[in-house]
Design an enzyme around this catalytic site. Structure first.
Site, PDB file in Angstrom:
ATOM      1  N   GLU A 155       6.559 -23.237  11.089  1.00 53.70           N
ATOM      2  CA  GLU A 155       5.457 -22.747  11.918  1.00 53.70           C
ATOM      3  C   GLU A 155       4.714 -23.862  12.656  1.00 53.70           C
ATOM      4  O   GLU A 155       3.509 -24.055  12.482  1.00 53.70           O
ATOM      5  CB  GLU A 155       4.497 -21.903  11.063  1.00 53.70           C
ATOM      6  CG  GLU A 155       5.191 -20.724  10.417  1.00 53.70           C
ATOM      7  CD  GLU A 155       4.288 -19.920   9.499  1.00 53.70           C
ATOM      8  OE1 GLU A 155       3.106 -20.278   9.349  1.00 53.70           O
ATOM      9  OE2 GLU A 155       4.769 -18.935   8.922  1.00 53.70           O
ATOM     10  N   GLU A 263      12.918 -13.881   7.545  1.00 58.40           N
ATOM     11  CA  GLU A 263      11.862 -13.235   6.768  1.00 58.40           C
ATOM     12  C   GLU A 263      11.599 -11.811   7.262  1.00 58.40           C
ATOM     13  O   GLU A 263      10.455 -11.373   7.382  1.00 58.40           O
ATOM     14  CB  GLU A 263      10.557 -14.054   6.838  1.00 58.40           C
ATOM     15  CG  GLU A 263      10.689 -15.491   6.398  1.00 58.40           C
ATOM     16  CD  GLU A 263       9.367 -16.259   6.403  1.00 58.40           C
ATOM     17  OE1 GLU A 263       8.296 -15.613   6.411  1.00 58.40           O
ATOM     18  OE2 GLU A 263       9.423 -17.500   6.407  1.00 58.40           O
TER      19      GLU A 263
END
Length: 352
Positions: A155, A263
Site C-alpha cells: 500500500e 485479498e
C-alpha cells in the site's frame, strides 16, 4: 488492528439492514475449489482459527495457498524492545508445510506499521537503515524455502491516487529508495521467493492505478527485483462499476509481471436493504465472475494466484472486530462454510 479504518476509502459506513439474516446457500456441486481451479487458489487465516477443526477442514479442502491475515506483519513480529516474536507465524508456516499448502508471506514493509523499535531510531541514518535490513533478512530469511512469495511493499500509493504515502520509512530512507532497498534485502534473504508489490483500490480508482504503475515501472528501472504485482481486490457492489476489473487487470498486466489477486472480498455496499438478498448474491457473483475472467484471460505465466480474504463470511474483516456489521457476506462460503453463488462463479471461471 486498524483494518476498517485503513480501508475507509473502500468500504463506506453501512447501515444495519435486514440482510443480517443468515445467507441461504445455493445448490452447487460440493467439489473442492482447488481441484477445479487451473490456478493456485488461496485464503487468509489467523493462527487461532486453526484450532477450529471445521475452519481447518474447509481451508485445506478448498485452497492450495495460504496468507497470514496479520500475524506475519511487523505489528506482531517486532516487539517494542526490538525482539522478534515468531510463535504464531511459525505455527502458520508449519500448518502450510504439513498440509502441502503454498505459503504467501504478508507483509514485510507497510506504511501503517512503523513500530516503536524503529521510532526509537528515527533520524539516526545508518542505524535505522541497518535495522531495516536486519528486520527483512530475519523475517524473510526465517521462511526461506517455505514461503513461495512475499508482499515486500504494501500500500505505497495514497488514497488520493496521486501521491505516494509518507512514513518513517520514506522520511529516513527515501520515498522510492526505501522500496528499492526492501526488495533488494528480501532478495538477499530468499533469492527464490517471488517478490510482490501489493496495493488496494486499483480496480476502483484509475488514477491510483496509473500512479501505481508509474511507480512500479520507475522502481524496476532503478533495479528493484520486483517479481509480481498484487491487487487486493477489495471490491464493492456500490463502488466497483461493471467492466472496471477487466480494464484494471489488463493495465496491471501491461508490465509483464505475474499478477496476484491477493485479498478478494466483495462488500454488499451502502444500504444493502434496498435490494433483496438473492439479488445481492447474484450481483456479487457477477462481479466475482468478471474479476476471475479478467485474471484467466492473462497469459498463463502471469497468473500467480487467486486469493480470497477469509474462508467463511463470518471470518471476514468486513464484519467488524465485534461483528457489528453482520449484513456483510463478502466471501465464496457462507457462515456455515457452504458454497454461495460467488463460489459457483469462481469455480466455473477458474476451471479454465
Amino acid at each position: 488492528m486498524s483494518r476498517l479504518t485503513r480501508r475507509s476509502a473502500i468500504a463506506s459506513a453501512l447501515a444495519l439492514s435486514a440482510c443480517a439474516r443468515e445467507v441461504q446457500s445455493q445448490p452447487v456441486a460440493d467439489t473442492p475449489l482447488k481441484s477445479i481451479a487451473s490456478t493456485p487458489v488461496g485464503a487468509c487465516l489467523q493462527r487461532h482459527q486453526l484450532d477450529d477443526p471445521a475452519f481447518a477442514a474447509l481451508l485445506t479442502r478448498h485452497y492450495s495457498q495460504i496468507t497470514a491475515e496479520w500475524e506475519m506483519k511487523m505489528e506482531y513480529i517486532l516487539q517494542d524492545d526490538g525482539r522478534f516474536r515468531f510463535d504464531r507465524p511459525d505455527a502458520i508456516a508449519d500448518f502450510a508445510r504439513r498440509h502441502g499448502l503454498r505459503l504467501h508471506g504478508h507483509a514485510l514493509i507497510w506504511y501503517s506499521q512503523v513500530m516503536p523499535a524503529f521510532r526509537a531510531l528515527d533520524g539516526q541514518g545508518k542505524r535505522f537503515a541497518d535495522a531495516y535490513r536486519n528486520y527483512i533478512l530475519a523475517v524473510a530469511g526465517r521462511y526461506r524455502g517455505l514461503a513461495a512469495s512475499w508482499d515486500v511493499i504494501n500500500e505505497a500509493v495514497d488514497d488520493n491516487g496521486v501521491d505516494l504515502r509518507r512514513s518513517a520509512w520514506t522520511d529516513n530512507l527515501g520515498v522510492d529508495e526505501h522500496m528499492i532497498l526492501a526488495f533488494h534485502h528480501a532478495k538477499e534473504a530468499d533469492p527464490d521467493a517471488v517478490l510482490f508489490i501489493n496495493d488496494y483500490n486499483l480496480e476502483n480508482n484509475p488514477t491510483k492505478r496509473a500512479t501505481f504503475l508509474r511507480m512500479v515501472e520507475r522502481l524496476l528501472k532503478a533495479g528493484a527485483p520486483i517479481g509480481g504485482i498484487g491487487t487486493q481486490s477489495h471490491l464493492g457492489l456500490d463502488f466497483t462499476p461493471p467492466g472496471m476489473c477487466r480494464i484494471a487487470l489488463r493495465d496491471l498486466a501491461s508490465l509483464g509481471l505475474p499478477i496476484h489477486v491477493s485479498e478478494l472480498d466483495i462488500s454488499f455496499g451502502d444500504k444493502p436493504e434496498t435490494a433483496p438478498l438473492p439479488k445481492l448474491l447474484s450481483r456479487q457473483a457477477d462481479l466475482a465472475r468478471e474479476l476471475a475472467q479478467a485474471y484467466m484471460d492473462l497469459p498463463r505465466a502471469q497468473r500467480f494466484a487467486f486469493t480470497v480474504w477469509g474462508v467463511r463470511d463470518r471470518d471476514s474483516w468486513l464484519r467488524g472486530a465485534n461483528g457489528e456489521r453482520p449484513w456483510e457476506h463478502p466471501l465464496p462460503l457462507d457462515d456455515a462454510g457452504q458454497p454461495k453463488p460467488m463460489f459457483q462463479a469462481l469455480a466455473e471461471v477458474l476451471s479454465g
